[in-house]
Design an enzyme around this catalytic site. Structure first.
Site, PDB file in Angstrom:
ATOM      1  N   PHE A   2       0.842  -1.187   0.012  1.00  0.00           N
ATOM      2  CA  PHE A   2      -0.108  -0.001  -0.111  1.00  0.00           C
ATOM      3  C   PHE A   2       0.827   1.194  -0.001  1.00  0.00           C
ATOM      4  CE2 PHE A   2      -1.699  -3.192   2.975  1.00  0.00           C
ATOM      5  CZ  PHE A   2      -2.358  -3.771   2.222  1.00  0.00           C
ATOM      6  N   CYS A   3       1.999   1.207  -0.768  1.00  0.00           N
ATOM      7  CA  CYS A   3       2.795   2.148  -0.814  1.00  0.00           C
ATOM      8  C   CYS A   3       3.530   2.836   0.623  1.00  0.00           C
ATOM      9  CB  CYS A   3       2.254   3.430  -1.421  1.00  0.00           C
ATOM     10  SG  CYS A   3       1.726   3.136  -3.028  1.00  0.00           S
ATOM     11  N   ASN A   4       3.420   1.951   1.529  1.00  0.00           N
ATOM     12  CA  ASN A   4       3.760   2.242   2.787  1.00  0.00           C
ATOM     13  C   ASN A   4       5.067   1.424   3.393  1.00  0.00           C
ATOM     14  OD1 ASN A   4       4.158   2.817   5.663  1.00  0.00           O
ATOM     15  ND2 ASN A   4       2.081   3.504   5.721  1.00  0.00           N
TER      16      ASN A   4
END
Length: 825
Positions: A430-432
């Site tokens: 999740f782009c984290n």
């Protein structure tokens, strides 16, 4: 009412469904989200959904009013300026921010707002950019600006030591566990130069988009007012600390209250709040903080005056005017009031309670799931170590699922099967990356090893070295319902939980993909088998043709998948993105040496000479499945024909037989391709795909049974050609081919490479009316043909002979009717 829903309402009824609102959740779904009938949308952290009433209001607004460029002086422009002013005020009110203290700067999204802060922040060699590990990549990107200006960058974990006080109840002693200091060109700076006053920036999310962890905004005051204590011993404890809060995820259910917490910068995207418009966000900046930003670029609308031929520019003094380059997206800005109207009618506090009820319920149900051996099914990523600064959890549930033996189901398998069940969710990191590594327990060594193995964002490498590389995320929005959560729980139970009284369910969890009848293997292999059909697919992803006999080559069936279509951007085109490619039909006349191609979109067919046309275009390299091929191009006339046939500009390329392929070494396992030993043209995995007629018949019986049970509205009959096989055999029992190690057809020998992993492409149906998509047959196959995260049907083969043997033999042909002998050598 369903007893399970009654039980849910007993526990959560006071918060769920807007009991005191103008509409109940059932009324909202029935009147404003009719398009969700039969679909459970559970990716609100990615993007929430717009209401149909909201869009009707937007359409009425735009079709009854005239909005002009706000930089003009006309009446329509003045009206636009007033709309933009009102929109800014609405945004500030949503965050309880006074216009005396804050300004709303419209941007193209939260990422653009973060970029603006990074570009314009007054970095120096004494500055520090500090951020929590739980941050989106768009926040991490700010460190590029900091490091390039000589500043330091440090990731931190927040830790607490809770003391039980007499007067204050519980008071938390907060500390920041710092990771290594990042610097560039460190040798240029002396230690003594780093000590002193400077502007520093601390960034954290109001809600982690990986885990749903909500950080208390008390952090703002701690960082701004008590930095010397919390950073004691650090060279950055002095200086002025400013705080940035990424509220892109959190503000949809709990926007930061800026009247209580003096945040310097808050970034948001409106599609995360009410679905529409996309491409619009805002930077909410404190006035004193905004005045410190040093903007370099100027544009139309940001200057009061400039002179073209000398170095002179006078910038506008208004904060919004200074930072909004060019013409604002005024039609999108005019639309946000209709989104706020929806939220205000429900109230943000009621939305928060509603979504929290669903997330709490889902978490509880997932954690309670057990396999038949008592093993836990679900690992939910949720930390309880922060009691004071992180008191609550947002409407996100991130997790991974386990098999009875403790090994992991891949998150891509969960996503693939959920889509077939009408459930939309998100998987991955999740782009984290910080939160992902933290919750999954991935070390720097693990992360580097995964990248060396070829793993990048959005790929299919969900399990590497026995560990998940990401997670499954379910997230709720204001229009989510109990039925959405229940549908997902039922899906997990039916697809991933092994139960003692469901022997027919558990077989897909075992090593073998299907249960076999109680017959000896000998009787299964001594049955009579023969070759029923031969099909060649000259152009990758286009229709093939069947024939009674066909020659073999060192790469499989001669001319099979020897051509492909490539876009001008370099993308290899397939039916996965362009289902219409199946409408392009092909045939080959071996005696004349011509390939005939036809398309319903082209008035005339195309003839390609298999020999002379090789000289009509240039050569180029094609990267496909971890390999590099040399390919031959064609003339503009040929390319234009195919561009018309698929409705997209493309070119035709042919595999060059004169030049062997080169391994790219991008990933050690060779990408998708299974057969790395033989020469293969542009086929996905291997030289041949074999399907059993009896296996297809069994599949159709299972689909018919599902129709009778009410799973489908109308019967579906699957033709073997739906699977794009090269070889169809007849005889024996269903799925007996799963056990074959090798086979002989006529006088040719083949090695089995195992089952073929099926994808959504087999759900594309070519009908007289065009191309249609359905859930079948993949949905039924998923119910009984799953093995280690794959849905298997048919087997992959390669020729057993060496290249020279095939080249030297003149009778290297396959013919319909030839006997098939399994496990013959």
């Amino acid at each position: 009412m369903d007893p399970e829903k009654e039980e849910f309402l007993k526990e959560f009824g006071a918060d769920y469904g807007y009991p005191t609102g103008p509409k109940s959740i059932d009324q909202i779904r029935a009147t404003e989200f009719k398009r969700l009938d039969g679909l459970a949308y559970l990716d609100h952290a990615g993007s929430t959904l717009y209401s149909e009433l909201q869009m009707e209001a937007v359409f009425r607004d735009l079709t009854t009013n005239v909005y002009g460029n706000p930089h003009s002086q006309s009446d329509s422009s003045s009206a636009t300026c007033e709309i933009v002013r009102e929109a800014r005020q609405q945004v500030l009110e949503y965050f309880n921010a006074s216009p005396k203290d804050y300004k709303c700067i419209f941007t193209s999204g939260a990422s653009a707002a973060l970029k603006l802060v990074g570009e314009a922040f007054p970095w120096s060699q004494k500055s520090c950019f500090m951020y929590t590990m739980e941050n989106h990549n768009s926040v991490l990107g700010i460190r590029e600006y900091a490091l390039s200006q000589g500043a330091a960058a440090i990731a931190v974990d927040i830790e607490e030591t809770v003391h039980h006080g007499v007067s204050n109840g519980i008071a938390a002693s907060v500390s920041l566990s710092q990771h290594q200091i990042q610097r560039r060109n460190e040798e240029k700076f002396l230690e003594e130069e780093l000590i002193g006053d400077a502007y520093n920036l601390f960034a954290f999310p109001s809600e982690c988009n990986f885990s749903g962890l909500r950080f208390s905004l008390d952090l703002v005051k701690i960082i701004k007012e008590d930095s010397e204590k919390i950073l004691e011993g650090s060279p950055f404890c002095n200086g002025r600390w400013m705080v940035l809060v990424d509220a892109a995820k959190g503000c949809a259910t709990e926007p930061p209250d800026l009247s209580k917490y003096p945040v310097d910068f808050v970034v948001i995207s409106f599609y995360k709040i009410f679905g529409y418009p996309t491409g619009l966000g805002a930077l909410i900046a404190r006035n004193d903080a905004a005045k410190l930003l040093k903007k370099t670029y100027f544009s139309g609308g940001t200057v009061a005056a400039s002179i073209a031929d000398i170095d002179f520019v006078k910038r506008r003094e208004g904060i919004e005017e200074l930072f909004e380059d060019g013409t604002a997206s005024f039609l999108s800005i005019a639309s946000i009031r209709h989104g706020f109207k929806i939220l205000n009618s429900l109230t943000i506090s009621a939305i928060g309670r509603h979504t929290a009820a669903l997330a709490t319920y889902l978490r509880k149900m997932l954690l309670a799931l057990r396999h038949e051996n008592g093993a836990s099914v679900c690992k939910v990523y949720k930390s309880d170590s922060l009691k004071v600064l992180c008191r609550e959890w947002g409407p996100i549930v991130s997790f991974n699922l386990k098999r009875p033996d403790g090994s992991w189901f891949g998150y891509r398998e969960v996503e693939k099967l959920s889509s077939l069940s009408g459930i939309q969710l998100r998987t991955g990191c999740f782009c984290n990356p910080g939160a992902c590594a933290k919750y999954l327990g991935l070390s720097h060594l693990d992360l580097r090893s995964n990248m060396e193995a070829g793993h990048v964002c959005w790929d299919d490498y969900d399990i590497l070295n026995g560990k998940p590389t990401g997670a499954v995320r379910v997230s709720f929005g204001y229009m989510s319902s109990y039925e959405d959560a229940k549908k997902f729980i039922d899906f997990v139970k039916s697809s991933f939980v092994s139960l003692p009284n469901q022997t027919g369910l558990g077989h897909h969890l075992r090593e073998r993909s299907i249960p076999f009848p109680d017959k000896g293997l000998e009787s299964r292999f001594t049955s009579s088998f023969f070759l029923k059909s031969i099909t060649i697919y000259p152009i990758k992803s286009c229709a093939g043709f069947s024939t009674e006999k066909w020659p073999l080559s060192i790469s499989g069936l001669r001319y099979d998948r020897e051509w492909l279509l490539k876009s001008l951007t370099g993308e290899i085109l397939t039916q996965k993105k362009l289902p219409e490619m199946c409408l392009i039909s092909t045939s080959i006349d071996l005696h004349r040496g011509i390939m005939f191609v036809e398309s319903p979109r082209c008035k005339e067919g195309l003839q390609i000479n298999l020999k002379s046309d090789l000289q009509s275009g240039g050569r180029e390299e094609v990267d496909l499945y971890g390999q590099r091929f040399e390919a031959q191009g064609y003339t503009n006339e040929v390319n234009n024909w195919f561009s018309l046939a698929i409705g997209r500009t493309c070119c035709l390329l042919r595999y060059s037989m004169s030049n062997d392929y080169l391994l790219l070494n991008k990933c050690k396992n060779g990408g998708m391709r299974r057969d790395m030993q033989s020469r293969v043209t542009f086929a996905n995995e291997a030289q041949f795909l074999l399907i059993s007629e009896e296996s297809v018949s069994d599949l159709n019986n299972r689909i018919s049974s599902n129709v009778q049970k009410g799973a489908f509205e109308m019967p579906v009959q699957i033709n073997p050609m739906r699977f794009r096989p090269n070889l169809v055999i007849s005889g024996g029992e269903p799925y007996v081919e799963d056990e074959w190690r090798n086979l002989k057809i006529g006088n040719k020998y083949f090695m089995s490479l195992g089952g073929c992993n099926r994808c959504q492409m087999i759900n594309v149906v070519h009908t007289a009316g065009g191309v249609q998509k359905s859930n079948e047959p993949l949905a039924t196959l998923a119910s009984y043909r799953r093995s280690k995260g794959k849905i298997l049907f048919g087997i992959l083969l390669r020729l057993h002979e060496t290249d020279n043997e095939v080249e030297q033999e003149t009778d290297s042909w396959l013919q319909v009717g030839q006997e098939v002998h399994p496990n013959s050598f």
